[in-house]
Scaffold this active site. Structure first.
Site, PDB file in Angstrom:
ATOM      1  N   ARG A   1     -24.321  32.784 -53.981  1.00  0.00           N
ATOM      2  CA  ARG A   1     -24.370  33.717 -52.867  1.00  0.00           C
ATOM      3  C   ARG A   1     -24.298  32.938 -51.571  1.00  0.00           C
ATOM      4  O   ARG A   1     -25.158  32.095 -51.296  1.00  0.00           O
ATOM      5  CB  ARG A   1     -25.650  34.554 -52.950  1.00  0.00           C
ATOM      6  CG  ARG A   1     -25.703  35.655 -51.941  1.00  0.00           C
ATOM      7  CD  ARG A   1     -26.744  36.686 -52.261  1.00  0.00           C
ATOM      8  NE  ARG A   1     -28.088  36.116 -52.320  1.00  0.00           N
ATOM      9  CZ  ARG A   1     -29.172  36.830 -52.532  1.00  0.00           C
ATOM     10  NH1 ARG A   1     -29.091  38.118 -52.735  1.00  0.00           N
ATOM     11  NH2 ARG A   1     -30.342  36.257 -52.568  1.00  0.00           N
TER      12      ARG A   1
ATOM     13  N   THR B   1     -23.205  35.218 -45.396  1.00  0.00           N
ATOM     14  CA  THR B   1     -22.653  36.550 -45.628  1.00  0.00           C
ATOM     15  C   THR B   1     -23.353  37.293 -46.772  1.00  0.00           C
ATOM     16  O   THR B   1     -23.213  38.493 -46.899  1.00  0.00           O
ATOM     17  CB  THR B   1     -21.166  36.459 -45.983  1.00  0.00           C
ATOM     18  OG1 THR B   1     -21.020  35.793 -47.241  1.00  0.00           O
ATOM     19  CG2 THR B   1     -20.386  35.723 -44.900  1.00  0.00           C
TER      20      THR B   1
ATOM     21  N   ASP C   1     -36.514  32.787 -57.454  1.00  0.00           N
ATOM     22  CA  ASP C   1     -35.200  32.316 -57.891  1.00  0.00           C
ATOM     23  C   ASP C   1     -35.253  32.002 -59.387  1.00  0.00           C
ATOM     24  O   ASP C   1     -35.925  31.063 -59.808  1.00  0.00           O
ATOM     25  CB  ASP C   1     -34.795  31.075 -57.091  1.00  0.00           C
ATOM     26  CG  ASP C   1     -33.388  30.627 -57.412  1.00  0.00           C
ATOM     27  OD1 ASP C   1     -33.170  30.144 -58.546  1.00  0.00           O
ATOM     28  OD2 ASP C   1     -32.515  30.741 -56.541  1.00  0.00           O
TER      29      ASP C   1
ATOM     30  N   ASP D   1     -34.282  28.399 -60.441  1.00  0.00           N
ATOM     31  CA  ASP D   1     -35.335  27.425 -60.142  1.00  0.00           C
ATOM     32  C   ASP D   1     -36.457  27.516 -61.173  1.00  0.00           C
ATOM     33  O   ASP D   1     -36.999  26.502 -61.605  1.00  0.00           O
ATOM     34  CB  ASP D   1     -35.913  27.654 -58.744  1.00  0.00           C
ATOM     35  CG  ASP D   1     -34.956  27.220 -57.636  1.00  0.00           C
ATOM     36  OD1 ASP D   1     -34.012  26.450 -57.925  1.00  0.00           O
ATOM     37  OD2 ASP D   1     -35.157  27.651 -56.492  1.00  0.00           O
TER      38      ASP D   1
END
Length: 173
Positions: free
Chosen positions: A67, A71, A164, A167
């Site tokens: 990602r 944006t 995440d 992670d």
């Protein structure tokens, strides 16, 4: 693995005869199209082993998306699929379905580049926004979830979520 039962429960079956240590018997096996598991890298890779333990003959493809921090749109950086992917039922896997941008992009990419027509999406946790995006962009794709969380925060992470997923799986934070 447990979600694999749900995502495969309506696949057609056929009878086969197998040899057990005690003798021959009739059993069921998946019939019809061959299967492919396509994790969205990197977090999706953590879901592959469980599915392969249920579907050992499935082929594995990989699609890398991240990602863009500005944006928030998905950017593809890697793609490797089995050569016969268009002839397979495809299970796209990713632990989190937040905005739906990466999942929708992966589905679009696989449809357009490879001509895949039977695709299912498997996620562990989703936000309503992600589900809405995928359903709007790809009404022909079934979505399978373990949990539906409340919404997204300002950084577009699922709340309460788990942070995440990559992670957490790979211990990078």
């Amino acid at each position: 693995l447990l979600m694999g039962y749900e995502i495969t429960r309506d696949l057609p079956l056929r009878d086969i005869e197998i040899e057990t240590p005690m003798g021959r018997m009739n059993a069921k096996t998946i019939s019809g199209k061959k299967l492919a598991i396509v994790p969205i890298l990197r977090a999706g890779i953590g879901m592959v082993d469980g599915l392969l333990s249920l579907l050992p003959v499935a082929k594995v493809g990989h699609i890398g998306l991240y990602r863009d921090p500005e944006t928030l749109e998905p950017v593809e950086y890697y793609c490797k699929m089995p050569p016969d992917i268009a002839n397979r039922d495809v299970f796209i896997v990713d632990p989190m379905l937040a905005t739906g941008g990466s999942a929708s992009a992966a589905i679009t990419f696989i449809k357009k580049r490879y001509g895949c027509t039977r695709i299912r999406l498997l996620n562990l946790i989703a936000a309503p926004e992600g589900i809405a995006r995928v359903q709007e962009d790809h009404p022909d794709v079934d979505i399978y979830l373990a949990a539906l969380d409340d919404d997204l925060n300002e950084r577009k992470y699922i709340l309460p979520g788990l942070g995440d997923a990559g992670d957490r799986i790979f211990g990078t934070k």
